[in-house]
Motif scaffolding. Structure first.
Motif, PDB file in Angstrom:
ATOM      1  N   TYR A  19       3.197  -0.785 -12.317  1.00  0.00           N
ATOM      2  CA  TYR A  19       1.791  -0.809 -12.737  1.00  0.00           C
ATOM      3  C   TYR A  19       0.894  -0.392 -11.583  1.00  0.00           C
ATOM      4  O   TYR A  19      -0.036   0.410 -11.747  1.00  0.00           O
ATOM      5  CB  TYR A  19       1.415  -2.214 -13.214  1.00  0.00           C
ATOM      6  CG  TYR A  19      -0.071  -2.456 -13.237  1.00  0.00           C
ATOM      7  CD1 TYR A  19      -0.858  -1.903 -14.252  1.00  0.00           C
ATOM      8  CD2 TYR A  19      -0.691  -3.205 -12.236  1.00  0.00           C
ATOM      9  CE1 TYR A  19      -2.223  -2.102 -14.266  1.00  0.00           C
ATOM     10  CE2 TYR A  19      -2.055  -3.398 -12.246  1.00  0.00           C
ATOM     11  CZ  TYR A  19      -2.831  -2.850 -13.271  1.00  0.00           C
ATOM     12  OH  TYR A  19      -4.181  -3.045 -13.273  1.00  0.00           O
ATOM     13  N   ILE A  39      13.938   0.777 -15.863  1.00  0.00           N
ATOM     14  CA  ILE A  39      12.481   0.623 -15.921  1.00  0.00           C
ATOM     15  C   ILE A  39      11.802   1.980 -15.984  1.00  0.00           C
ATOM     16  O   ILE A  39      10.890   2.205 -16.797  1.00  0.00           O
ATOM     17  CB  ILE A  39      11.992  -0.197 -14.716  1.00  0.00           C
ATOM     18  CG1 ILE A  39      12.450  -1.658 -14.864  1.00  0.00           C
ATOM     19  CG2 ILE A  39      10.474  -0.145 -14.581  1.00  0.00           C
ATOM     20  CD1 ILE A  39      12.186  -2.511 -13.644  1.00  0.00           C
ATOM     21  N   CYS A  71       9.922  -8.470 -20.573  1.00  0.00           N
ATOM     22  CA  CYS A  71      10.613  -9.574 -19.890  1.00  0.00           C
ATOM     23  C   CYS A  71      10.546 -10.824 -20.768  1.00  0.00           C
ATOM     24  O   CYS A  71       9.457 -11.310 -21.093  1.00  0.00           O
ATOM     25  CB  CYS A  71       9.977  -9.856 -18.536  1.00  0.00           C
ATOM     26  SG  CYS A  71      10.241  -8.527 -17.348  1.00  0.00           S
ATOM     27  N   ASP A 126       2.539  -1.207 -18.575  1.00  0.00           N
ATOM     28  CA  ASP A 126       3.860  -0.999 -19.133  1.00  0.00           C
ATOM     29  C   ASP A 126       4.692  -2.269 -19.186  1.00  0.00           C
ATOM     30  O   ASP A 126       5.807  -2.250 -19.704  1.00  0.00           O
ATOM     31  CB  ASP A 126       4.630   0.055 -18.314  1.00  0.00           C
ATOM     32  CG  ASP A 126       3.950   1.421 -18.412  1.00  0.00           C
ATOM     33  OD1 ASP A 126       3.313   1.653 -19.448  1.00  0.00           O
ATOM     34  OD2 ASP A 126       4.064   2.197 -17.456  1.00  0.00           O
ATOM     35  N   LEU A 127       4.203  -3.368 -18.626  1.00  0.00           N
ATOM     36  CA  LEU A 127       4.972  -4.617 -18.570  1.00  0.00           C
ATOM     37  C   LEU A 127       4.458  -5.577 -19.654  1.00  0.00           C
ATOM     38  O   LEU A 127       3.263  -5.845 -19.734  1.00  0.00           O
ATOM     39  CB  LEU A 127       4.824  -5.282 -17.193  1.00  0.00           C
ATOM     40  CG  LEU A 127       5.530  -6.633 -17.030  1.00  0.00           C
ATOM     41  CD1 LEU A 127       7.032  -6.519 -17.309  1.00  0.00           C
ATOM     42  CD2 LEU A 127       5.293  -7.194 -15.624  1.00  0.00           C
ATOM     43  N   LYS A 130       8.160   1.002 -21.933  1.00  0.00           N
ATOM     44  CA  LYS A 130       7.694  -0.343 -21.611  1.00  0.00           C
ATOM     45  C   LYS A 130       8.845  -1.189 -21.126  1.00  0.00           C
ATOM     46  O   LYS A 130      10.022  -0.898 -21.439  1.00  0.00           O
ATOM     47  CB  LYS A 130       7.067  -1.022 -22.847  1.00  0.00           C
ATOM     48  CG  LYS A 130       5.814  -0.322 -23.397  1.00  0.00           C
ATOM     49  CD  LYS A 130       4.655  -0.451 -22.433  1.00  0.00           C
ATOM     50  CE  LYS A 130       3.412   0.269 -22.945  1.00  0.00           C
ATOM     51  NZ  LYS A 130       2.761  -0.413 -24.032  1.00  0.00           N
ATOM     52  N   THR A 131       8.500  -2.213 -20.353  1.00  0.00           N
ATOM     53  CA  THR A 131       9.484  -3.202 -19.924  1.00  0.00           C
ATOM     54  C   THR A 131       9.081  -4.548 -20.538  1.00  0.00           C
ATOM     55  O   THR A 131       7.939  -5.002 -20.360  1.00  0.00           O
ATOM     56  CB  THR A 131       9.515  -3.351 -18.390  1.00  0.00           C
ATOM     57  OG1 THR A 131       9.882  -2.082 -17.829  1.00  0.00           O
ATOM     58  CG2 THR A 131      10.497  -4.427 -17.966  1.00  0.00           C
ATOM     59  N   ALA A 155       9.114  -4.093 -12.122  1.00  0.00           N
ATOM     60  CA  ALA A 155       8.348  -3.578 -13.263  1.00  0.00           C
ATOM     61  C   ALA A 155       6.848  -3.708 -13.008  1.00  0.00           C
ATOM     62  O   ALA A 155       6.067  -2.835 -13.405  1.00  0.00           O
ATOM     63  CB  ALA A 155       8.732  -4.336 -14.532  1.00  0.00           C
ATOM     64  N   GLN A 156       6.479  -4.763 -12.319  1.00  0.00           N
ATOM     65  CA  GLN A 156       5.050  -4.959 -12.040  1.00  0.00           C
ATOM     66  C   GLN A 156       4.577  -3.969 -10.973  1.00  0.00           C
ATOM     67  O   GLN A 156       3.442  -3.486 -11.015  1.00  0.00           O
ATOM     68  CB  GLN A 156       4.788  -6.407 -11.592  1.00  0.00           C
ATOM     69  CG  GLN A 156       3.303  -6.708 -11.445  1.00  0.00           C
ATOM     70  CD  GLN A 156       3.027  -8.196 -11.355  1.00  0.00           C
ATOM     71  OE1 GLN A 156       2.142  -8.684 -11.991  1.00  0.00           O
ATOM     72  NE2 GLN A 156       3.818  -8.911 -10.562  1.00  0.00           N
ATOM     73  N   PHE A 162      11.419  -8.221 -12.827  1.00  0.00           N
ATOM     74  CA  PHE A 162      10.007  -8.458 -13.168  1.00  0.00           C
ATOM     75  C   PHE A 162       9.106  -7.925 -12.055  1.00  0.00           C
ATOM     76  O   PHE A 162       8.089  -7.258 -12.310  1.00  0.00           O
ATOM     77  CB  PHE A 162       9.767  -9.963 -13.377  1.00  0.00           C
ATOM     78  CG  PHE A 162       8.393 -10.295 -13.884  1.00  0.00           C
ATOM     79  CD1 PHE A 162       8.166 -10.466 -15.238  1.00  0.00           C
ATOM     80  CD2 PHE A 162       7.308 -10.428 -13.020  1.00  0.00           C
ATOM     81  CE1 PHE A 162       6.907 -10.767 -15.714  1.00  0.00           C
ATOM     82  CE2 PHE A 162       6.055 -10.723 -13.474  1.00  0.00           C
ATOM     83  CZ  PHE A 162       5.847 -10.887 -14.832  1.00  0.00           C
TER      84      PHE A 162
END
Length: 858
Positions: A780, A749, A757, A787-788, A754-755, A776-777, A773
């Motif tokens: 932010y 990540i 899902c 970026d998610l 960017k990630t 990755a959140q 997930f």
């Protein structure tokens, strides 16, 4: 009841005029003073011939009440609201009076000379005046040499002791003594009337002979030497014994018409202790030459053997409104001259071959309103002179019993189908249960049929075996109202039903739910003069649909909008009321014709009205102005040109929309290629090329690897295809073996711009995917960078996504992408995803996190 009648009559005379002049006035010959609250006779011209003074408060009439009115021949003085006193010679100033009506009065005093001075009086009405026996025995009618009609009904007369002056009434021919209290009349009571001929002698409703015991040997014949056109002794409660004894007593007295109705002969239904009339009951009437006899309204259950044997001259007998259920063999034996037999309103259920033996001259048999369901085939066929048979309102299911007739009434039965045609000139079959129009073809095979009535049946389909028409050249009138011909004709059946009816003059098709007329349906009706299409749903009439010789058309209560006036060119009479006319310029020709035609219109102009547009609703077509139609005609060309322009534009636009929708994938591909050729390679601003190891970390469930590989990796990852632009990271290839999995996820990540899902059903069930997930959140919230990227694939609903807290937080904060269902949208979707990967967007913290919409490619 009397007060109610008086009140209603009062309303009539107060609100309307009588004989064309207002009440309480005179026009020289007629004087009408009903309900005028008069207490004395008003002054009227000496030319008056009719004076009507009923329903007032005149209390006294004497010799000076009336002025000299030599031309007066009718005086009505009945129904005064106050007791009336009539003094001596009260009407002497009316020397030419012919009719005097004093009926329905409460006579307080009547002088014995009250009617003196009336030598020309023909009719005297004294009904309902409360008069007693004295009116007959005290000489009230002396010197009335012209008196022909004497009405003493509805009084209180108990006996007939006639004053000698009755012997001088040479013109007397009608005496009405009905509704009195006369219980006994013997020969001595009417001696003064012997030798006279009476058009009417009524003793009805007196209780005559039924309340006293009569010694007929002493009483003898009360009507000795008299002749009666009508002798009415009805409603006296006579039993079989009384009638037998009475007939024996008047043996030989000539009676043309004998009324014995409203009797109590017979046991009725279910009783056996009351005597039925038999062979002896009317035997003595054989010498009286009775032509008509009425024994209706009683309780006769059985018509017994040789019941009327001696009545050789009888031509009419009325047995209606009894309880007749059985007809014995040879009941009518001896009625050699009988022409009319009325057995209506009885309880007959079956008719047998022998029921009407002994009626060689019978021409009319009335059997309506019984319960007849079965009739043997030969019941009527031996009656050679039978012309009319009335079997209305029974339960008949077949016509096999019908002989050759002039007229047959069979409405209100249970006919479902017809196997053969009856030989009848006038046939009424209304209100039966006929459904198949084939039965009409069957009836039209009758070569003598002139009038056919089939109203209120159930004609709704047609399966027939006749090829071609019936070629009926006799039918003149056909009634098919209140059926369902629309169902027949809309199925394309029996459009030739009127073919070959070249002599038909009248056709009724009312209330058949018709919304169209089959082409050429009336072509063979060359003699048709009257056509009724009332009460249907016709919106228009095609040119040429009406026969050329048609003279009368009834087409009211339809849905006509804007008729072509040329259709009505041959007509003389037309009913077009209560339709749904459109009052616009397209109706211009019809409105012009309507105001100029010589055709006689039924109904009033107000019944021919507009229904559209709403601004003219209810306005008569006769008053609708068409002056503005010339200006509208000039604008029609401009309107038509604009219509063509906008229609063409709309068609081109819709064609473009449909083409793009159908081939949007190809359109996007071509557009994308064109952009690539015309522009340099795109480098988004603000992107540091060497800051990240990967362009994006692709997070997905291992169970979705094959689909992700085909759908995304093959089209985006540069190591799968050198033409792809992105360097992607995913677990199966880029995670370090033996390294802790959570460390691999965090490293992927932070090493990726960017990630992405890929949320599927397998993703939601994979704990490592949810953990990735969530991590990755969290990036932010620390970097404030968007970026998610969440891509939803498969049939996952918003509700299913919101069950997972990390995903619910994301969905509330920003939109997500959904994999397209249509394959032609995949390239567009991948382009959108590529832009999301390349875009750098920073967000500021906010206390209010809005609910975002879903970005869906479909």
């Amino acid at each position: 009841m009397g007060h109610l009648l008086t009140f209603l009559l009062g309303l009539v005379f107060e609100v309307t005029s009588v004989f064309g002049i207002p009440s309480c006035s005179a026009d020289g010959q007629l004087a009408v003073y009903h309900f005028c609250k008069l207490t004395e006779v008003p002054q009227v011209p000496n030319t008056t011939i009719k004076l009507l003074l009923g329903f007032n408060n005149i209390m006294v009439v004497n010799a000076t009440t009336f002025p000299l009115l030599e031309k007066l021949w009718l005086l009505e003085l009945g129904a005064q609201f106050s007791p009336l006193t009539i003094e001596r010679e009260a009407f002497k100033n009316l020397p030419n009076l012919k009719i005097l009506d004093i009926g329905k009065n409460e006579i307080q005093f009547l002088h014995t000379d009250a009617f003196q001075g009336l030598p020309n009086l023909i009719e005297l009405r004294l009904f309902g005046c409360g008069l007693s026996d004295s009116i007959l025995k005290d000489g009230y009618f002396r010197n009335l040499n012209s008196l022909a009609v004497l009405n003493l009904s509805k009084n209180q007369i108990q006996s007939l002791h006639l004053h000698p002056s009755f012997g001088d009434l040479k013109s007397l021919e009608s005496i009405d003594l009905s509704l009195n209290e006369i219980s006994l009349i013997c020969e001595r009571d009417l001696e003064l009337l012997q030798g006279k001929r009476f058009s009417l002698f009524s003793l009805a409703s007196n209780g005559l002979y039924s309340r006293v015991s009569v010694n007929w040997k002493e009483c003898m014949n009360p009507f000795k030497s008299m002749f009666f056109e009508v002798l009415d002794v009805s409603s006296n409660g006579w039993t079989v014994d009384i009638i037998r004894e009475f007939c024996g007593a008047i043996n030989g007295t000539k009676i043309y018409s004998l009324l014995l109705d409203h009797h109590v002969m017979g046991g009725g239904f279910g009783f056996h202790n009351i005597i039925e009339p038999d062979h002896d009951t009317f035997a003595a009437l054989g010498m009286s030459s009775v032509i008509k006899m009425d024994i209706s309204h009683g309780f006769i259950f059985s018509l017994n053997f040789h019941l009327f044997e001696t009545l050789k001259e009888l031509k009419l007998i009325n047995l209606s409104y009894n309880k007749v259920n059985k007809i014995a063999k040879e009941t009518f034996y001896g009625l050699d001259n009988l022409q009319i037999l009325n057995l209506s309103y009885n309880l007959l259920g079956e008719l047998y071959n022998s029921d009407f033996y002994g009626l060689p001259k019978v021409a009319y048999i009335d059997l309506q309103k019984n319960h007849i369901g079965v009739i043997q085939q030969q019941t009527f066929k031996h009656l050679k002179n039978l012309q009319t048979l009335d079997l209305r309102d029974n339960a008949i299911k077949t016509l096999s019993f019908l002989p050759r007739l002039s007229t047959a009434f069979l409405s209100g039965n249970k006919l479902v189908s017809l196997e053969n045609s009856a030989t009848v000139e006038f046939l009424e079959l209304a209100e039966n249960r006929l459904e198949n129009l084939k039965d009409l073809y069957t009836l039209l095979q009758n070569p003598e049929l002139k009038i056919l009535i089939l109203n209120k049946n159930r004609f709704s389909f047609c399966y027939h075996h006749y090829y071609g028409s019936s070629k009926n050249h006799t039918l003149e009138q056909l009634y098919l109202s209140e059926n369902m011909l629309q169902l027949v004709w809309q199925a394309g059946s029996c459009w030739d039903v009127f073919k070959g009816l070249s002599h038909l003059k009248l056709l009724f098709l009312n209330n058949n739910y018709l919304n169209f007329l089959p082409p050429g349906v009336f072509n063979d009706l060359t003699a048709l003069q009257i056509l009724s299409l009332h009460g249907n749903r016709l919106t228009s009439l095609s040119p040429g649909v009406l026969p050329a010789n048609l003279r009368v058309l009834l087409i009211s209560h339809n849905h006509l909008l804007s008729p072509d006036p040329t259709i009505f060119a041959s007509l003389k009479h037309l009913d077009i009321t209560h339709n749904k006319y459109i009052c616009e310029c397209e109706t211009r020709n019809f409105i012009l014709w309507l105001n100029q035609t010589n055709v006689t219109m039924f109904g009033s102009p107000e019944d021919v009205y507009c229904t559209y547009p709403d601004s003219f609703s209810g306005v008569s077509l006769y008053s609708f102005s068409i002056e503005h139609c010339d200006e509208e005609k000039a604008l029609q060309l401009i309107n038509f040109s604009l219509f063509i322009f906008f229609t063409t534009t709309l068609i081109l636009f819709l064609t473009a929309v449909v083409t793009f929708t159908k081939f949007r994938g190809l359109c996007f591909y071509l557009w994308h290629k064109m952009v690539q050729r015309l522009t340099f390679k795109y480098h988004p601003q603000g992107v540091e090329e060497d800051q990240y190891k990967y362009d994006a970390y692709l997070c997905f469930s291992t169970k979705d690897f094959e689909w992700v590989q085909n759908a995304l990796l093959n089209r985006l990852d540069s190591r799968y295809n050198s033409e792809n632009r992105f360097n992607l990271c995913f677990e199966e290839r880029d995670f370090l073996p033996g390294e802790d999995r959570i460390d691999n996820i965090q490293d992927a990540i932070w090493s990726s711009r960017k990630t992405i899902c890929i949320v599927t059903r397998h993703f939601l069930k994979d704990g490592w995917c949810i953990e990735a997930f969530n991590f990755a959140q969290s990036r932010y919230f620390s970097d404030l960078k968007n970026d998610l990227i969440m891509v939803v694939a498969g049939s996952l609903s918003q509700y299913q996504l919101m069950k997972y807290p990390p995903i619910r937080v994301f969905v509330q904060r920003q939109p997500y992408l959904r994999w397209p269902e249509d394959l032609q949208d995949v390239n567009w979707f991948l382009n959108k995803l590529s832009q999301c990967i390349l875009t750098i967007k920073e967000e500021k913290k906010s206390n209010n996190i809005p609910l975002q919409t879903v970005a869906t490619i479909s």
